[in-house]
Design a protein around this motif. Structure first.
Motif, PDB file in Angstrom:
ATOM      1  N   THR A  30      -7.321 -17.721  46.612  1.00  0.00           N
ATOM      2  CA  THR A  30      -6.824 -18.828  45.559  1.00  0.00           C
ATOM      3  C   THR A  30      -5.936 -18.010  44.768  1.00  0.00           C
ATOM      4  O   THR A  30      -5.893 -16.910  44.261  1.00  0.00           O
ATOM      5  CB  THR A  30      -8.009 -18.946  44.658  1.00  0.00           C
ATOM      6  OG1 THR A  30      -9.094 -19.762  45.287  1.00  0.00           O
ATOM      7  CG2 THR A  30      -7.596 -20.058  43.689  1.00  0.00           C
ATOM      8  N   LEU A  31      -4.458 -18.629  44.547  1.00  0.00           N
ATOM      9  CA  LEU A  31      -3.471 -18.253  43.859  1.00  0.00           C
ATOM     10  C   LEU A  31      -3.457 -18.879  42.443  1.00  0.00           C
ATOM     11  O   LEU A  31      -3.527 -19.994  42.443  1.00  0.00           O
ATOM     12  CB  LEU A  31      -1.954 -18.423  44.472  1.00  0.00           C
ATOM     13  CG  LEU A  31      -2.084 -17.921  46.158  1.00  0.00           C
ATOM     14  CD1 LEU A  31      -0.596 -18.268  46.524  1.00  0.00           C
ATOM     15  CD2 LEU A  31      -2.249 -16.453  45.904  1.00  0.00           C
ATOM     16  N   VAL A  32      -3.159 -18.254  41.351  1.00  0.00           N
ATOM     17  CA  VAL A  32      -3.075 -18.940  40.201  1.00  0.00           C
ATOM     18  C   VAL A  32      -1.767 -18.763  39.644  1.00  0.00           C
ATOM     19  O   VAL A  32      -1.479 -17.770  39.484  1.00  0.00           O
ATOM     20  CB  VAL A  32      -4.300 -18.156  39.019  1.00  0.00           C
ATOM     21  CG1 VAL A  32      -4.008 -18.811  37.615  1.00  0.00           C
ATOM     22  CG2 VAL A  32      -5.516 -18.201  39.581  1.00  0.00           C
ATOM     23  N   MET A  59      -3.840 -22.994  42.218  1.00  0.00           N
ATOM     24  CA  MET A  59      -4.234 -23.519  40.736  1.00  0.00           C
ATOM     25  C   MET A  59      -3.253 -23.078  39.685  1.00  0.00           C
ATOM     26  O   MET A  59      -2.380 -22.168  39.735  1.00  0.00           O
ATOM     27  CB  MET A  59      -5.624 -22.952  40.552  1.00  0.00           C
ATOM     28  CG  MET A  59      -6.678 -23.525  41.575  1.00  0.00           C
ATOM     29  SD  MET A  59      -8.410 -23.061  41.262  1.00  0.00           S
ATOM     30  CE  MET A  59      -8.797 -24.700  40.202  1.00  0.00           C
ATOM     31  N   GLY A  60      -3.374 -23.815  38.540  1.00  0.00           N
ATOM     32  CA  GLY A  60      -2.725 -23.186  37.471  1.00  0.00           C
ATOM     33  C   GLY A  60      -2.363 -24.658  36.606  1.00  0.00           C
ATOM     34  O   GLY A  60      -2.378 -25.740  37.140  1.00  0.00           O
ATOM     35  N   LYS A  93       9.000 -17.805  39.701  1.00  0.00           N
ATOM     36  CA  LYS A  93       9.598 -16.518  39.391  1.00  0.00           C
ATOM     37  C   LYS A  93       9.404 -15.533  40.273  1.00  0.00           C
ATOM     38  O   LYS A  93       8.031 -15.154  40.292  1.00  0.00           O
ATOM     39  CB  LYS A  93       9.199 -16.326  38.030  1.00  0.00           C
ATOM     40  CG  LYS A  93      10.165 -15.253  36.884  1.00  0.00           C
ATOM     41  CD  LYS A  93       9.725 -15.189  35.737  1.00  0.00           C
ATOM     42  CE  LYS A  93       9.566 -16.253  34.636  1.00  0.00           C
ATOM     43  NZ  LYS A  93       9.041 -16.239  33.407  1.00  0.00           N
ATOM     44  N   ASN A  94      10.160 -14.955  41.031  1.00  0.00           N
ATOM     45  CA  ASN A  94       9.758 -13.679  42.116  1.00  0.00           C
ATOM     46  C   ASN A  94       8.433 -13.973  42.523  1.00  0.00           C
ATOM     47  O   ASN A  94       7.567 -13.242  42.799  1.00  0.00           O
ATOM     48  CB  ASN A  94       9.622 -12.547  41.211  1.00  0.00           C
ATOM     49  CG  ASN A  94       9.771 -11.413  42.277  1.00  0.00           C
ATOM     50  OD1 ASN A  94      10.317 -11.534  43.234  1.00  0.00           O
ATOM     51  ND2 ASN A  94       9.254 -10.062  41.526  1.00  0.00           N
ATOM     52  N   ILE A  95       8.470 -15.136  43.630  1.00  0.00           N
ATOM     53  CA  ILE A  95       7.305 -15.279  44.324  1.00  0.00           C
ATOM     54  C   ILE A  95       7.391 -14.598  45.632  1.00  0.00           C
ATOM     55  O   ILE A  95       8.321 -14.833  46.516  1.00  0.00           O
ATOM     56  CB  ILE A  95       7.005 -16.889  44.615  1.00  0.00           C
ATOM     57  CG1 ILE A  95       6.833 -17.666  43.423  1.00  0.00           C
ATOM     58  CG2 ILE A  95       6.020 -17.184  45.527  1.00  0.00           C
ATOM     59  CD1 ILE A  95       5.794 -17.790  42.653  1.00  0.00           C
ATOM     60  N   ASN A  96       6.176 -13.851  45.998  1.00  0.00           N
ATOM     61  CA  ASN A  96       6.046 -13.141  47.342  1.00  0.00           C
ATOM     62  C   ASN A  96       4.677 -13.724  47.717  1.00  0.00           C
ATOM     63  O   ASN A  96       3.755 -13.662  46.946  1.00  0.00           O
ATOM     64  CB  ASN A  96       5.909 -11.779  47.090  1.00  0.00           C
ATOM     65  CG  ASN A  96       7.388 -11.267  46.540  1.00  0.00           C
ATOM     66  OD1 ASN A  96       8.565 -11.503  47.112  1.00  0.00           O
ATOM     67  ND2 ASN A  96       7.575 -10.571  45.433  1.00  0.00           N
ATOM     68  N   GLU A 122       4.851 -17.861  37.972  1.00  0.00           N
ATOM     69  CA  GLU A 122       4.542 -16.702  38.496  1.00  0.00           C
ATOM     70  C   GLU A 122       3.150 -16.659  39.039  1.00  0.00           C
ATOM     71  O   GLU A 122       2.248 -17.176  38.250  1.00  0.00           O
ATOM     72  CB  GLU A 122       4.584 -15.386  37.598  1.00  0.00           C
ATOM     73  CG  GLU A 122       6.110 -15.043  37.090  1.00  0.00           C
ATOM     74  CD  GLU A 122       5.878 -14.013  36.250  1.00  0.00           C
ATOM     75  OE1 GLU A 122       6.083 -12.746  36.651  1.00  0.00           O
ATOM     76  OE2 GLU A 122       5.844 -14.004  35.162  1.00  0.00           O
ATOM     77  N   ILE A 123       2.829 -15.984  40.089  1.00  0.00           N
ATOM     78  CA  ILE A 123       1.505 -15.762  40.501  1.00  0.00           C
ATOM     79  C   ILE A 123       0.822 -14.679  39.675  1.00  0.00           C
ATOM     80  O   ILE A 123       1.110 -13.402  39.763  1.00  0.00           O
ATOM     81  CB  ILE A 123       1.351 -15.391  41.944  1.00  0.00           C
ATOM     82  CG1 ILE A 123       1.993 -16.551  42.781  1.00  0.00           C
ATOM     83  CG2 ILE A 123      -0.061 -15.222  42.689  1.00  0.00           C
ATOM     84  CD1 ILE A 123       2.190 -16.105  44.440  1.00  0.00           C
ATOM     85  N   THR A 124      -0.131 -15.223  38.846  1.00  0.00           N
ATOM     86  CA  THR A 124      -0.638 -14.162  37.980  1.00  0.00           C
ATOM     87  C   THR A 124      -1.675 -13.744  38.359  1.00  0.00           C
ATOM     88  O   THR A 124      -2.452 -12.660  37.799  1.00  0.00           O
ATOM     89  CB  THR A 124      -0.867 -14.867  36.551  1.00  0.00           C
ATOM     90  OG1 THR A 124      -1.625 -16.032  36.612  1.00  0.00           O
ATOM     91  CG2 THR A 124       0.385 -15.265  35.849  1.00  0.00           C
ATOM     92  N   ARG A 125      -2.353 -14.443  39.189  1.00  0.00           N
ATOM     93  CA  ARG A 125      -3.909 -13.841  39.753  1.00  0.00           C
ATOM     94  C   ARG A 125      -3.948 -14.348  41.341  1.00  0.00           C
ATOM     95  O   ARG A 125      -3.617 -15.602  41.683  1.00  0.00           O
ATOM     96  CB  ARG A 125      -4.669 -14.489  38.787  1.00  0.00           C
ATOM     97  CG  ARG A 125      -6.340 -13.714  39.014  1.00  0.00           C
ATOM     98  CD  ARG A 125      -7.077 -13.891  37.864  1.00  0.00           C
ATOM     99  NE  ARG A 125      -8.281 -13.139  38.030  1.00  0.00           N
ATOM    100  CZ  ARG A 125      -9.603 -13.791  38.259  1.00  0.00           C
ATOM    101  NH1 ARG A 125      -9.578 -14.923  37.731  1.00  0.00           N
ATOM    102  NH2 ARG A 125     -10.726 -13.075  38.210  1.00  0.00           N
ATOM    103  N   GLU A 126      -4.504 -13.339  42.090  1.00  0.00           N
ATOM    104  CA  GLU A 126      -4.944 -13.839  43.318  1.00  0.00           C
ATOM    105  C   GLU A 126      -6.610 -13.573  43.457  1.00  0.00           C
ATOM    106  O   GLU A 126      -6.833 -12.193  43.339  1.00  0.00           O
ATOM    107  CB  GLU A 126      -4.128 -12.896  44.431  1.00  0.00           C
ATOM    108  CG  GLU A 126      -4.417 -13.684  45.943  1.00  0.00           C
ATOM    109  CD  GLU A 126      -3.193 -13.115  46.797  1.00  0.00           C
ATOM    110  OE1 GLU A 126      -1.938 -12.657  46.345  1.00  0.00           O
ATOM    111  OE2 GLU A 126      -3.776 -12.685  47.939  1.00  0.00           O
TER     112      GLU A 126
END
Ligand code: ATP
Ligand code: MG
Length: 353
Positions: A233-235, A58-59, A43-46, A240-244
């Motif tokens: 680290t991307l979560v 991770m996730g 979803k809307n990955i940048n 969606e990327i919820t945290r970087e």
């Protein structure tokens, strides 16, 4: 790993006009349709990945990690958005173009090794070079170098079934690097091996990046120890990327205290504590009561363990409040977070002051 030298990577200056990103994703969506059901996997990955960067993703299971790698490698086409590898729009490539991309620019490492059983370790490493017709002498020389770099010089003639899981994975890494790609994508590279081999593999990735600052690596993993070597680290959660999370500081890396075992789950205590200390000192923050912490602050999962890491909990006083620091371990994204909690007000609750 390719040009092995002892030089330490120099930091790539950000926003430098002459340095191009290796990966550039803009507004990427991936939707899978199954009958009437639609799964929004991304979803809307940048995302922009520069040369020299080692990114860890991770996730929880089903959050879209593998789909993200597939979209980057061109194996899955996104429903919307653009995917560029070294400025080449992957979404416009036909099958032949994707094939070339995978042969020359991208090396992929899977969880289940994907080695050809009838070929030796050396044969498997040589295979990608055969496909693009690298001359024989050069191939043999390169196989030797790659085997040495993953510490398997004396396993060259072994077939995969005679190798341990960790050794197979090291062959797979050498194979992914065979054609000197700009980008390495690894999906759970240590998912099926013991922790000692996993650490070895993590170090191979780390060294490779130090020696090849022109390359980029994206590693999907459930192993929080990889945060030690990550530039970012991307979560991911629900596509969606919820945290970087940025690079751990040297002291955080030093305090990375190994595994704390809790039932079947493995966690690593990460020192986010001076961030928490900063919040305690500086505020303002609404401190949730212990019972009010219901979700993982990283990925939002409700499958959390509270206060499991008692060694790292502490109490302090601020504005007549007793404030506790509670370690929260997430069973989904396997991160350990520290949350500040107001346990009680000394004046109001205890009538002491
Ligand atoms: N080919 C497909 N067809 C339909 N749905 C799919 C397909 N591939 C993935 N999905 C769905 O997309 C979502 C994301 O899947 P993905 O494999 O990317 O998750 P993941 O984060 O890699 O999970 P895991 O940690 O279990 O490997 C899931 O809900 C999955 O069921
Ligand atoms: Mg996956």
């Amino acid at each position: 790993m390719v040009e092995s030298n002892s030089e330490i990577k120099t930091d790539v200056p950000e926003n430098s006009p002459e340095i191009e990103p290796i990966v550039e994703l803009n507004g990427v969506y991936k939707i899978f349709k199954q009958g009437h059901l639609e799964v929004i996997a991304l979803k809307n990955i940048n995302l922009t990945v520069m040369p020299g960067e080692l990114i860890v993703v991770m996730g929880p299971s089903g959050s879209g990690k593998t789909t993200l790698l597939n979209v980057i490698s061109g194996m899955d086409k996104p429903n919307a958005g653009s995917v560029k590898i070294k400025n080449l729009d992957v979404t416009r490539l036909k099958d032949e173009g994707i094939q070339k991309l995978l042969q020359y620019e991208i090396g992929i490492i899977f969880q289940f090794f994907n080695l050809i059983p009838s070929l030796t370790a050396a044969g498997n490493i040589e295979l990608p070079m055969n496909i693009i017709k690298v001359p024989k002498v050069e191939r043999k020389e390169r196989v030797k170098t790659l085997l040495a770099q993953v510490g398997l010089e004396n396993r060259a003639r072994h077939r995969p079934f005679t190798l341990s899981g960790g050794e197979k994975q090291r062959v797979a890494i050498a194979q992914a690097f065979a054609n000197n790609p700009s980008l390495i994508l690894a999906d759970e590279p240590t998912g099926n091996i013991d922790s000692v081999s996993a650490e070895k593999i993590m170090n191979i990735f780390h060294e490779t990046m130090l020696n090849n600052p022109e390359k980029a690596v994206i590693i999907v993993t459930h192993d929080p120890a990889f945060r030690k070597i990550a530039d970012r680290t991307l979560v991911l959660r629900d596509g969606e990327i919820t945290r970087e999370i940025g690079k751990l500081s040297q002291s955080e890396q030093n305090h990375f205290t190994g595994d704390i075992t809790n039932g079947d789950s493995k966690f690593t205590a990460i020192n986010d504590r001076h961030q928490i200390a900063k919040e305690v000192i500086e505020g303002p923050k609404e401190y949730p009561k212990f019972s009010e912490i219901k979700k993982c602050p990283s990925c939002g999962s409700t499958r959390i363990l509270k206060n499991f890491d008692k060694n790292h909990s502490s109490l302090s006083i601020r504005d007549q409040n007793i404030i506790g620091i509670v370690a929260i371990a997430c069973l989904d994204c396997h991160q350990v977070q520290f949350e500040t909690v107001t346990l009680f007000n000394i004046k109001k609750d205890l009538n002491l002051l």
